[in-house]
Design a protein around this motif. Structure first.
Motif, PDB file in Angstrom:
ATOM      1  N   PHE A  60       0.826  -1.218   0.000  1.00 47.98           N
ATOM      2  CA  PHE A  60       0.000   0.000   0.000  1.00 47.98           C
ATOM      3  C   PHE A  60       0.859   1.267   0.000  1.00 47.98           C
ATOM      4  O   PHE A  60       0.366   2.338   0.298  1.00 47.98           O
ATOM      5  N   GLN A  61       2.137   1.124  -0.329  1.00 46.66           N
ATOM      6  CA  GLN A  61       3.051   2.257  -0.331  1.00 46.66           C
ATOM      7  C   GLN A  61       3.659   2.478  -1.713  1.00 46.66           C
ATOM      8  O   GLN A  61       3.763   1.541  -2.516  1.00 46.66           O
ATOM      9  N   ASP A  62       4.056   3.699  -1.958  1.00 47.46           N
ATOM     10  CA  ASP A  62       4.773   4.040  -3.181  1.00 47.46           C
ATOM     11  C   ASP A  62       6.256   3.771  -2.922  1.00 47.46           C
ATOM     12  O   ASP A  62       7.015   4.670  -2.558  1.00 47.46           O
ATOM     13  N   TYR A  63       6.651   2.537  -3.114  1.00 52.27           N
ATOM     14  CA  TYR A  63       8.000   2.105  -2.757  1.00 52.27           C
ATOM     15  C   TYR A  63       8.858   2.038  -4.011  1.00 52.27           C
ATOM     16  O   TYR A  63       8.888   1.034  -4.708  1.00 52.27           O
ATOM     17  N   SER A  64       9.560   3.110  -4.305  1.00 52.53           N
ATOM     18  CA  SER A  64      10.456   3.202  -5.451  1.00 52.53           C
ATOM     19  C   SER A  64      11.901   3.158  -4.945  1.00 52.53           C
ATOM     20  O   SER A  64      12.149   3.200  -3.737  1.00 52.53           O
ATOM     21  N   PRO A  65      12.897   3.101  -5.863  1.00 53.78           N
ATOM     22  CA  PRO A  65      14.290   3.094  -5.400  1.00 53.78           C
ATOM     23  C   PRO A  65      14.646   4.305  -4.542  1.00 53.78           C
ATOM     24  O   PRO A  65      15.400   4.188  -3.573  1.00 53.78           O
ATOM     25  N   SER A  66      14.106   5.486  -4.867  1.00 51.64           N
ATOM     26  CA  SER A  66      14.424   6.678  -4.077  1.00 51.64           C
ATOM     27  C   SER A  66      13.843   6.578  -2.673  1.00 51.64           C
ATOM     28  O   SER A  66      14.526   6.863  -1.683  1.00 51.64           O
ATOM     29  N   PHE A  75       2.010   6.387   1.553  1.00 51.55           N
ATOM     30  CA  PHE A  75       0.934   5.457   1.247  1.00 51.55           C
ATOM     31  C   PHE A  75       0.181   5.945   0.011  1.00 51.55           C
ATOM     32  O   PHE A  75      -0.104   7.127  -0.141  1.00 51.55           O
ATOM     33  N   ASN A  76      -0.136   5.007  -0.872  1.00 53.24           N
ATOM     34  CA  ASN A  76      -0.869   5.364  -2.085  1.00 53.24           C
ATOM     35  C   ASN A  76      -2.159   4.560  -2.245  1.00 53.24           C
ATOM     36  O   ASN A  76      -2.653   4.378  -3.356  1.00 53.24           O
ATOM     37  N   LEU A 283      12.126  -2.737 -10.308  1.00 56.31           N
ATOM     38  CA  LEU A 283      12.285  -1.959  -9.068  1.00 56.31           C
ATOM     39  C   LEU A 283      10.969  -1.323  -8.619  1.00 56.31           C
ATOM     40  O   LEU A 283      10.967  -0.278  -7.989  1.00 56.31           O
ATOM     41  N   ASP A 284       9.858  -1.983  -8.923  1.00 61.36           N
ATOM     42  CA  ASP A 284       8.544  -1.561  -8.437  1.00 61.36           C
ATOM     43  C   ASP A 284       8.205  -2.432  -7.234  1.00 61.36           C
ATOM     44  O   ASP A 284       7.462  -3.415  -7.338  1.00 61.36           O
ATOM     45  N   PHE A 285       8.751  -2.068  -6.083  1.00 63.60           N
ATOM     46  CA  PHE A 285       8.643  -2.917  -4.900  1.00 63.60           C
ATOM     47  C   PHE A 285       7.202  -3.048  -4.414  1.00 63.60           C
ATOM     48  O   PHE A 285       6.814  -4.089  -3.882  1.00 63.60           O
TER      49      PHE A 285
END
Length: 315
Positions: A60-66, A75-76, A283-285
């Motif tokens: 439920f999160q915007d988990y990108s490399p950055s 959270f998205n 890398l789209d965790f």
């Protein structure tokens, strides 16, 4: 005139002591039980509970490399879930996971059961042959995948060289979109046969020999004996084999990566490889966590089925 002193009332004290001892013993037993359970509970919470909860939260999160390096992933909502379900590759991977799992289970179980029945007969070198059949199960899956990739190579593979004698030496086992999934299923069947054989062989040893003798006296055929005696008594073992086989097959990753890496043209992409591709290639965790949660949910459903089946057998 002498006076006598009445003795102190000791009975209530003795009675109180007797009533307290069982309570203390019960508390000690409880503490001992929790003391033995505590290491397992801590282990499960640290190595299973925390990763599971973290994976659910990550979906439920915007988990990108950055955000991975900063540790601040916003959270998205259900955006990750929507992107996964709207991806055509997810539906294709789900279908191929079902085909891969069902094909592997049927092949492993049927051949494993046939070998288990075969090895119940006494003959020379019985133990040696059973030990040799265990080798595919003992070899690491990545090693098996690499070896079979060389064997199934279209140009230099041993299998095509052998089939070339019969004019069939140009089969694209791993490079054809119509053959790649079949080839992966066949390799996985080869790997899983020993597990099925060992468990089913152990179950066959528990079937009373008197039942077979009675069936022979009644004139029952071999197939009738197998269908009426062996299979019903082997049902609990079959349930264990199929459920455990499903839970280990549905999430296979290393074998497919070693053989085809999900190709060609995503024809061997499964939910396990899709999780890897989204998390560590794209890398789209967040999306990778979604697919991982779906795999966990599928495994949990079959784990519940396994427990209910065992409970019903116990009744």
């Amino acid at each position: 005139m002498s006076t006598t002193t009445a003795p102190a009332p000791v009975a209530p004290i003795a009675t109180r002591t007797r009533t307290q001892d069982p309570l203390r013993a019960k508390r000690r037993r409880k503490l001992a039980q929790w003391g033995f359970l505590a290491p397992a509970v801590v282990f499960m919470l640290l190595f299973f509970g925390y990763p599971l909860v973290r994976n659910v939260v990550m979906s439920f999160q915007d988990y990108s490399p950055s955000t991975f390096f900063t540790g601040k992933a916003p959270f998205n909502g259900f955006d990750n879930w929507k992107s996964v379900f709207q991806d055509d590759l997810f539906g294709k991977a789900l279908l191929q996971t079902i085909l891969f799992t069902i094909g592997s289970l049927i092949g492993q179980f049927c051949i494993g059961l046939a070998l288990a029945v075969f090895f119940t007969k006494r003959f020379p070198l019985n133990g040696v042959l059973r030990s040799l059949i265990l080798l595919p199960w003992l070899v690491p899956m990545v090693v098996s995948g690499i070896v079979w990739r060389r064997i199934l190579d279209q140009d230099t593979g041993v299998l095509n060289s052998f089939l070339g004698i019969f004019g069939l030496g140009d089969t694209p086992w791993l490079t054809s979109t119509s053959m790649a999934l079949v080839s992966v299923v066949l390799v996985n069947i080869w790997i899983g046969i020993p597990f099925n054989m060992v468990i089913l062989y152990g179950g066959l040893q528990e079937v009373p020999k008197e039942l077979y003798e009675a069936a022979a006296l009644d004139g029952a055929s071999a197939w009738r004996t197998f269908r009426s005696i062996t299979l019903p008594l082997l049902k609990p073992v079959i349930t264990v084999v199929l459920v455990l086989g499903f839970m280990s097959t549905v999430k296979i990753l290393d074998l497919i990566l070693a053989l085809t890496d999900g190709g060609p043209a995503d024809s061997t992409q499964t939910l396990g490889t899709l999780t890897y591709q989204k998390s560590f290639v794209s890398l789209d965790f967040g999306a990778g966590a979604v697919v991982g949660n779906i795999l966990i949910l599928i495994s949990a459903v079959f784990a519940v089925f396994y427990l209910r089946a065992n409970r019903n057998e116990g009744k």
